[in-house]
Design a protein around this motif. Structure first.
Motif, mmCIF file in Angstrom:
data_model
loop_
_atom_site.group_PDB
_atom_site.id
_atom_site.type_symbol
_atom_site.label_atom_id
_atom_site.label_comp_id
_atom_site.label_asym_id
_atom_site.label_seq_id
_atom_site.Cartn_x
_atom_site.Cartn_y
_atom_site.Cartn_z
ATOM 1 N N ASP A 26 0.857 -1.259 -0.088
ATOM 2 C CA ASP A 26 -0.009 0.004 0.082
ATOM 3 C C ASP A 26 0.936 1.144 0.047
ATOM 4 O O ASP A 26 0.719 2.064 -0.645
ATOM 5 N N LEU A 27 1.897 1.249 0.656
ATOM 6 C CA LEU A 27 2.757 2.655 0.717
ATOM 7 C C LEU A 27 3.425 2.517 -0.407
ATOM 8 O O LEU A 27 3.844 3.574 -0.997
ATOM 9 N N ALA A 28 3.946 1.484 -1.144
ATOM 10 C CA ALA A 28 4.703 1.674 -2.349
ATOM 11 C C ALA A 28 3.677 2.108 -3.190
ATOM 12 O O ALA A 28 4.269 2.978 -4.126
ATOM 13 N N ASP A 29 2.553 1.777 -3.128
ATOM 14 C CA ASP A 29 1.532 2.064 -4.248
ATOM 15 C C ASP A 29 0.985 3.510 -4.340
ATOM 16 O O ASP A 29 1.151 4.280 -4.886
ATOM 17 N N ALA A 30 1.166 3.964 -2.986
ATOM 18 C CA ALA A 30 0.947 5.222 -2.430
ATOM 19 C C ALA A 30 2.048 6.395 -3.098
ATOM 20 O O ALA A 30 1.718 7.415 -3.704
ATOM 21 N N VAL A 31 3.390 6.016 -2.827
ATOM 22 C CA VAL A 31 4.573 6.873 -3.181
ATOM 23 C C VAL A 31 4.633 6.935 -4.781
ATOM 24 O O VAL A 31 4.992 7.951 -5.242
ATOM 25 N N HIS A 32 4.252 5.835 -5.559
ATOM 26 C CA HIS A 32 4.226 5.825 -6.861
ATOM 27 C C HIS A 32 3.109 6.682 -7.478
ATOM 28 O O HIS A 32 3.300 7.607 -8.439
ATOM 29 N N LEU A 33 1.925 6.617 -7.051
ATOM 30 C CA LEU A 33 0.788 7.581 -7.280
ATOM 31 C C LEU A 33 0.934 9.060 -7.227
ATOM 32 O O LEU A 33 0.774 9.808 -7.762
ATOM 33 N N ILE A 34 1.546 9.215 -5.889
ATOM 34 C CA ILE A 34 1.927 10.648 -5.664
ATOM 35 C C ILE A 34 2.703 11.078 -6.617
ATOM 36 O O ILE A 34 2.778 12.366 -7.061
ATOM 37 N N SER A 35 3.750 10.331 -6.939
ATOM 38 C CA SER A 35 4.883 10.847 -7.806
ATOM 39 C C SER A 35 4.305 11.237 -9.019
ATOM 40 O O SER A 35 4.729 11.958 -9.974
ATOM 41 N N SER A 36 3.234 10.379 -9.493
ATOM 42 C CA SER A 36 2.709 10.595 -10.707
ATOM 43 C C SER A 36 2.060 11.880 -10.890
ATOM 44 O O SER A 36 1.941 12.411 -11.989
ATOM 45 N N LEU A 37 1.568 12.532 -9.742
ATOM 46 C CA LEU A 37 0.882 13.830 -9.563
ATOM 47 C C LEU A 37 1.825 14.823 -9.551
ATOM 48 O O LEU A 37 1.828 15.793 -10.332
ATOM 49 N N HIS A 38 2.920 14.697 -8.554
ATOM 50 C CA HIS A 38 3.571 15.855 -8.122
ATOM 51 C C HIS A 38 5.162 15.397 -8.276
ATOM 52 O O HIS A 38 5.897 16.195 -7.764
ATOM 53 N N GLY A 39 5.647 14.312 -8.801
ATOM 54 C CA GLY A 39 7.013 14.105 -9.180
ATOM 55 C C GLY A 39 7.460 14.777 -10.025
ATOM 56 O O GLY A 39 8.841 14.661 -10.311
ATOM 57 N N SER A 40 6.960 15.446 -11.039
ATOM 58 C CA SER A 40 7.707 15.879 -12.261
ATOM 59 C C SER A 40 7.802 17.432 -11.900
ATOM 60 O O SER A 40 6.995 18.104 -11.229
ATOM 61 N N HIS A 41 8.543 18.039 -12.737
ATOM 62 C CA HIS A 41 8.969 19.456 -12.911
ATOM 63 C C HIS A 41 8.825 19.968 -13.992
ATOM 64 O O HIS A 41 9.168 19.273 -15.244
ATOM 65 N N PRO A 42 8.187 20.945 -14.420
ATOM 66 C CA PRO A 42 7.442 21.995 -13.291
ATOM 67 C C PRO A 42 6.327 21.471 -13.045
ATOM 68 O O PRO A 42 5.262 20.732 -13.592
ATOM 69 N N ARG A 101 3.019 13.869 3.330
ATOM 70 C CA ARG A 101 4.376 13.797 3.877
ATOM 71 C C ARG A 101 4.381 12.531 4.845
ATOM 72 O O ARG A 101 5.387 11.800 5.155
ATOM 73 N N ALA A 102 3.270 12.501 5.551
ATOM 74 C CA ALA A 102 3.266 11.572 6.560
ATOM 75 C C ALA A 102 3.092 10.023 5.989
ATOM 76 O O ALA A 102 3.771 9.110 6.472
ATOM 77 N N VAL A 103 2.549 9.841 4.854
ATOM 78 C CA VAL A 103 2.729 8.655 3.941
ATOM 79 C C VAL A 103 4.167 8.623 3.401
ATOM 80 O O VAL A 103 4.643 7.556 3.503
ATOM 81 N N VAL A 104 4.752 9.511 2.778
ATOM 82 C CA VAL A 104 5.969 9.449 2.223
ATOM 83 C C VAL A 104 6.950 9.120 3.236
ATOM 84 O O VAL A 104 7.941 8.038 3.252
ATOM 85 N N ASP A 105 6.760 9.500 4.525
ATOM 86 C CA ASP A 105 7.804 9.358 5.741
ATOM 87 C C ASP A 105 7.534 7.844 6.059
ATOM 88 O O ASP A 105 8.689 7.105 6.423
ATOM 89 N N ALA A 106 6.167 7.557 6.168
ATOM 90 C CA ALA A 106 6.098 6.113 6.413
ATOM 91 C C ALA A 106 6.650 5.132 5.352
ATOM 92 O O ALA A 106 7.328 4.139 5.679
ATOM 93 N N ALA A 107 6.833 5.304 4.118
ATOM 94 C CA ALA A 107 7.145 4.526 2.989
ATOM 95 C C ALA A 107 8.760 4.810 3.126
ATOM 96 O O ALA A 107 9.394 3.613 2.964
ATOM 97 N N ALA A 108 9.477 5.767 3.399
ATOM 98 C CA ALA A 108 10.684 5.999 3.557
ATOM 99 C C ALA A 108 11.276 5.159 4.877
ATOM 100 O O ALA A 108 12.395 4.431 4.594
ATOM 101 N N ARG A 120 9.779 2.476 5.877
ATOM 102 C CA ARG A 120 9.744 0.907 5.524
ATOM 103 C C ARG A 120 10.823 0.530 4.651
ATOM 104 O O ARG A 120 11.155 -0.706 4.821
ATOM 105 N N PHE A 121 11.239 1.259 3.621
ATOM 106 C CA PHE A 121 12.002 1.060 2.663
ATOM 107 C C PHE A 121 13.544 1.328 2.607
ATOM 108 O O PHE A 121 14.363 1.365 1.675
ATOM 109 N N GLY A 122 13.958 1.890 4.098
ATOM 110 C CA GLY A 122 15.281 2.177 4.308
ATOM 111 C C GLY A 122 15.714 3.533 3.620
ATOM 112 O O GLY A 122 16.888 3.645 3.546
ATOM 113 N N VAL A 123 14.791 4.634 3.605
ATOM 114 C CA VAL A 123 15.369 5.784 3.031
ATOM 115 C C VAL A 123 15.565 6.695 4.289
ATOM 116 O O VAL A 123 14.585 6.823 5.127
ATOM 117 N N THR A 124 16.558 7.486 4.069
ATOM 118 C CA THR A 124 16.822 8.525 5.485
ATOM 119 C C THR A 124 15.587 9.393 5.332
ATOM 120 O O THR A 124 15.368 10.008 4.321
#
Length: 224
Positions: free
Chosen positions: A47-63, A153-160, A162-166
């Protein structure tokens, strides 16, 4: 990223309305993001992996939303806030993308083609808000994103975790700074546009949380 806000007195308006929208429709009030995603047992990782992937689909690109709002000629009163928000969001985006990479592939989910279409529609809607010619609309969308990012951010932090990201410190302007800058907008038409932009962004975010909840349920059903 410190910036100085103007001190002029301002009547209640857009800030109060956007604060009320956030309290009613922000991510913290959605049952899936508020608690369910953190209580899925052995399914939590997917679920957390799914969330960060979809969040990045909306907000992971620049601009993104904030960057596009920054590109519009801003009122002097909000220029500092927009610059700080854009700088901060670049850091948030980099942190999100490190977490996506650590999470691995998008979890296999029934009906994924329909999901891709839905997310593409949400992404297009956000871009239209941020590119709107209506004075205040892009600012409202950017402000709502910064305010609602605390729930994301609470979701991203939980995923981080879980998956060993600082973990990294939050980089965006505070709620007080964000609502404070909206208080400086006194033109009624701009206030209405700010509220509209904020409302529409939060609607797209609610759609994302609904979609993530449905995808989680579909994965569970597929295992039965």
């Amino acid at each position: 990223m410190a910036f100085q806000q103007h001190k002029e007195a301002a009547r209640p308006g857009a800030a109060e309305a956007v604060g009320a929208l956030l309290a009613a429709d922000g991510g913290k009030t959605h049952p899936y993001i508020a608690s369910a995603i953190f209580a899925r047992g052995r399914e939590a990782a997917r679920d957390l992996a799914d969330a960060v992937h979809l969040i990045s689909s909306l907000h992971g690109s620049h601009p993104g939303v904030v960057d596009l709002a920054q590109q519009r000629p801003p009122e002097e009163a909000v220029r500092g806030w927009l610059d700080a928000a854009a700088e901060g969001f670049a850091e948030e985006r980099a942190y999100l993308m490190r977490t996506v990479v650590a999470a691995g592939p998008l979890p296999s989910t029934p009906g994924h083609a329909g999901c891709e279409t839905a997310v593409a529609g949400q992404r297009h809607a956000l871009e239209m808000l941020a590119r709107s010619e209506r004075n205040g609309c892009a600012l409202g969308a950017a402000a709502a994103l910064v305010l609602d990012w605390r729930a994301i951010r609470a979701v991203v932090d939980a995923a981080a975790q879980r998956f060993g990201v600082t973990l990294t410190p939050p980089a965006l302007p505070s709620m007080r700074q964000t609502l404070g800058v909206l208080e400086l907008i006194e033109a009624p038409a701009a206030e209405r546009a700010i509220v509209f932009g904020a409302q529409q962004l939060l609607i797209q975010h609610r759609g994302l949380w609904d979609l993530l909840e449905a995808r989680s349920g579909a994965r569970v059903d597929a295992l039965l």
